[in-house]
Design an enzyme around this catalytic site. Structure first.
Site, short mmCIF file in Angstrom:
data_model
loop_
_atom_site.label_atom_id
_atom_site.label_comp_id
_atom_site.label_asym_id
_atom_site.label_seq_id
_atom_site.Cartn_x
_atom_site.Cartn_y
_atom_site.Cartn_z
N HIS A 479 -0.96 -2.95 -9.85
CA HIS A 479 -1.19 -2.19 -10.69
C HIS A 479 0.03 -1.99 -11.89
O HIS A 479 -0.15 -2.03 -13.08
CB HIS A 479 -1.50 -0.64 -10.14
CG HIS A 479 -1.77 0.65 -10.96
ND1 HIS A 479 -2.84 1.10 -11.39
CD2 HIS A 479 -0.77 1.18 -12.04
CE1 HIS A 479 -2.86 1.96 -12.19
NE2 HIS A 479 -1.64 2.03 -12.62
N GLU A 480 1.17 -1.70 -11.31
CA GLU A 480 2.36 -1.34 -12.18
C GLU A 480 2.55 -2.90 -12.92
O GLU A 480 3.10 -2.90 -14.12
CB GLU A 480 3.64 -1.08 -11.48
CG GLU A 480 3.47 0.22 -10.74
CD GLU A 480 2.92 1.56 -11.65
OE1 GLU A 480 3.16 1.30 -12.86
OE2 GLU A 480 2.25 2.26 -11.15
N HIS A 483 0.51 -3.02 -16.09
CA HIS A 483 1.16 -2.34 -17.01
C HIS A 483 2.34 -3.14 -17.80
O HIS A 483 2.41 -3.20 -19.15
CB HIS A 483 1.74 -0.91 -16.62
CG HIS A 483 1.02 0.21 -16.46
ND1 HIS A 483 0.01 0.66 -17.35
CD2 HIS A 483 0.64 1.06 -15.35
CE1 HIS A 483 -0.72 1.75 -16.67
NE2 HIS A 483 -0.16 1.86 -15.40
N HIS A 486 1.14 -5.59 -20.19
CA HIS A 486 0.91 -5.05 -21.33
C HIS A 486 2.02 -4.80 -22.34
O HIS A 486 1.95 -5.22 -23.45
CB HIS A 486 0.23 -3.58 -21.18
CG HIS A 486 -0.68 -3.14 -22.09
ND1 HIS A 486 -1.33 -1.75 -22.19
CD2 HIS A 486 -0.95 -3.61 -23.18
CE1 HIS A 486 -1.69 -1.60 -23.08
NE2 HIS A 486 -1.99 -2.62 -23.80
ZN LIG Z 1 -0.86 3.34 -14.24
#
Ligand SMILES: [Zn+2]
Length: 689
Positions: A479-480, A483, A486
């Site tokens: 998940h991290e 990010h 991104h």
């Molecule tokens: Zn998040």
């Protein structure tokens, strides 16, 4: 010499001392003010270049210094830094308000803004212009002098209140310890958890075992401890953070934050804080958000109730428990899961050594986006535990510097997050690459031999283990890392539109979509190998991980929806009638609670996402993004999860674009259609019940 005032590429952590922050930030604020003054005093007529773009270029050094300061305040803080934050934070708020209430500057921007359609601007330049104009208008640029003053007072107060809220939560977390000295009290706990607790006790110079409210200690305790009374004790301490009627109590902070946010919104002409916030979101209005949440609630509730009844019957059958309480949920849920899937965290953990999982997530991003990671020890770091990498693309160009900080420490706040030390931008014709960081609180490796008596004779004096992750921690890392991608793949012209600088309800798409890869055989084969034998994770485990992924999904969905609805309750209406935090919360939770309420506990007083972080009127965005990520991943599944063409589209239209276009536009370019909630309901197993 102040290192924050010298030129630097990566953050010069080893040279920075606490006493450098205040003078550096003070000086850099002055410098930025001078840069802004030069724009205002420019005798030429306002143009996009000499006003909007020029403004975008101001304060670069200030942004870097303050990002270092605030990142440290989250990841490696101490009393001194916290005290400084109480000083620096209002200073920066005042500076930013001064700028946003600068009449002459606003007039120049307004002039350019009104000519927008006649100017020959790119899509990205138009977004930048809109963003700058709105930043001013939404901060009161059109208000009278008197009202502007009122706004500034509110903002300064809010920034102090939010800091104090967060400090109270951190202090409450660090204050509590469950100190056990009787082996009997450890019944049910996995060996690794016991070893870590012995190590914690050892570090504190105590005998026995210490359990804390840090997630890697707290979560397994609630999941595995056979001792219901001790689970209750831990759960109540956890739920009472900021709600103990002492000097760390957050009730007054919560009420004041909600009240001031509402006042602020009214002042600017909005009905509520949520109306104000949602104007700049994909979801647009509180009405839309509430109906979105309630629609999902309607679908999830029957499934959640069924699961809860099943769990109640199971606990009754197993241990004669008549009324399931909050501290029973994780425990019996895990037992039922084991029974149904004969699969538990402890069986999976040996296949998820942190080192391998990191390599796994690197391989996934290499297969999808062609990225290469090389650990570079010489990059300056703020703590020896931090790992530092250079990230390159297929052509060997540097894409990013990447910091990863995995384990809990006293000065680190709970949870996991991604942040950055330097944004990406095109500067003087050159693509200046970002410095990205992820911070987590994963189970520590057990390095030393516990001096406390060991309950398990199997664990002899050589007992030591690398960091082994639960499957939940594996998905958290993905998940991290989503990010982080991104940020790392950002490819825009302007820093304020770069990377994760997108609407809040769009920002979780890259992170949540990446979690999907963890459930795929093709992915797990890449890295899920036993830390001792090197044996690949058995395929029956993989099947079970997939099957069990939707286990109790109804209850989990209900819980997320309850947080979203609580957030909207705090921020979607006039809070002046709220006299009591607890009873307000109970009312807001009314439609979403399965367990009996715990009188001495309160969620709001430690709900850092909405009272400290930036998720106010935005918690719904997790579910919103799930709709997006389920729909987007369905596309990958259809074409192959490592399909290069789909990955390229995702990179080109989503990851690299930041906030340069409306999210719905970007999404449609990637997907060829608007997101369909059906994919989420299907994935969550909530469609047929
Ligand atoms: Zn998040």
């Amino acid at each position: 010499m102040n290192p924050l005032l010298q030129p630097y590429e990566t953050a010069p952590f080893s040279q920075i001392k606490n006493e450098h922050f205040l003078p550096a930030i003070t000086k850099l604020i002055e410098e930025t003010k001078a840069e802004i003054e030069a724009i205002v005093l420019n005798p030429e007529v306002p143009t996009f270049e000499n006003t909007v773009e020029a403004l975008e270029k101001t304060g670069e050094k200030l942004d870097r210094a303050s990002s270092i300061f605030f990142n440290l305040n989250s990841a490696e803080t101490n009393d001194e830094i916290q005290k400084l934050a109480q000083e620096i934070s209002p200073m920066l708020t005042e500076f930013s308000n001064d700028m946003l209430l600068n009449e002459a500057l606003f007039q120049r921007i307004k002039t350019v803004f009104t000519e927008k359609e006649t100017l020959d601007l790119s899509e990205e330049q138009k977004m930048l212009l809109d963003k700058k104009y709105k930043a001013f208008s939404r901060n009161g640029a059109n208000l009278s002098e008197e009202k502007k003053k009122e706004l500034r007072i509110i903002d300064t107060k809010l920034s102090k209140l939010k800091l104090s809220f967060g400090e109270n939560v951190l202090a409450e977390t660090n204050k509590f310890e469950l100190h056990l000295t009787d082996k009997k009290d450890l019944s049910g706990l996995p060996e690794g958890v016991i070893e870590a607790a012995a190590q914690t006790a050892d570090e504190k110079g105590k005998k026995g075992w210490i359990f804390t409210l840090d997630h890697p200690s707290y979560v397994p305790f609630l999941t595995y401890s056979d001792n219901r009374e001790l689970r209750k004790k831990m759960a109540i301490a956890f739920g009472a953070k900021g709600f103990n009627n002492d000097d760390l109590d957050n009730q007054e902070n919560v009420l004041q934050i909600a009240t001031l946010r509402h006042k602020r919104a009214n002042l600017l002409g909005y009905k509520s804080h949520a109306h104000f916030v949602l104007e700049e979101r994909m979801a647009e209005t509180p009405e839309k958000v509430i109906s979105f949440l309630n629609e999902l609630l309607e679908k999830a509730k029957p499934a959640a109730k069924k699961e809860f009844d099943e769990l109640t019957a199971f606990a009754k059958n197993l241990d004669g428990i008549d009324h399931l309480e909050k501290w029973d949920g994780a425990f019996y849920s895990e037992k039922l899961k084991q029974k149904r899937f004969s699969l538990d965290d402890e069986m999976l953990k040996p296949y998820f050594e942190l080192k391998n999982v990191i390599q796994g997530v690197f391989t996934v991003s290499q297969k999808l986006f062609g990225l290469q990671f090389e650990e570079i020890e010489s990059i300056d770091k703020y703590h020896p535990d931090v790992k530092t990498y250079e990230v390159k693309n297929e052509a060997g160009d540097l894409m990013a510097i990447f910091y990863a900080d995995f384990h809990p420490r006293g000065g680190k706040r709970n949870g996991a997050w991604m942040t950055s030390y330097k944004p990406q931008q095109i500067k003087d014709g050159k693509n200046s690459r970002p410095h990205i960081s992820i911070v987590c609180n994963f189970t520590k490796p057990v390095l030393s031999i516990p001096t406390s008596p060991n309950i398990n004779s199997v664990a002899g004096p050589t007992a030591s283990k690398p960091s082994l992750l639960t499957f939940n921690e594996v998905t958290t890392l993905f998940h991290e890392f989503g990010h982080a991608l991104h940020g790392m793949l950002a490819n825009t012209q302007y820093p304020s539109l770069s990377g994760t600088s997108v609407y809040w309800d769009f920002v979780e798409l890259p992170s949540q979509i990446l979690e999907n890869w963890c459930y795929e055989k093709e992915t797990l084969e890449l890295f899920a190998k036993h830390y001792q034998t090197g044996e690949l994770i058995p395929m029956e485990y993989v099947d079970k991980i997939k099957e069990s992924a939707t286990f109790h999904e109804g209850m989990a969905t209900l819980r997320q929806l309850s947080f979203g609805l609580l957030d909207m309750a705090w921020h979607g209406q006039d809070p002046s009638g709220i006299l009591d935090v607890k009873s307000f919360e109970v009312a807001a939770f009314h439609n979403t609670q399965l367990y009996p309420d715990v009188m001495v506990n309160c969620m709001s007083t430690s709900f850092s996402h909405i009272f400290q972080g930036g998720y106010s009127a935005g918690y719904y965005s997790y579910k919103w993004a799930e709709v997006l990520d389920a729909d987007a991943f369905a596309y990958f599944q259809q074409e192959g999860i490592f399909n290069k063409a789909v990955a390229d589209k995702f990179k080109n239209f989503v990851l690299s674009q930041g906030g340069t276009q409306e999210p719905m536009q970007l999404y449609k370019k990637f997907r060829g259609q608007e997101p369909d909630p059906e994919a989420l309901l299907k994935r969550a197993g909530l469609l047929e019940s």
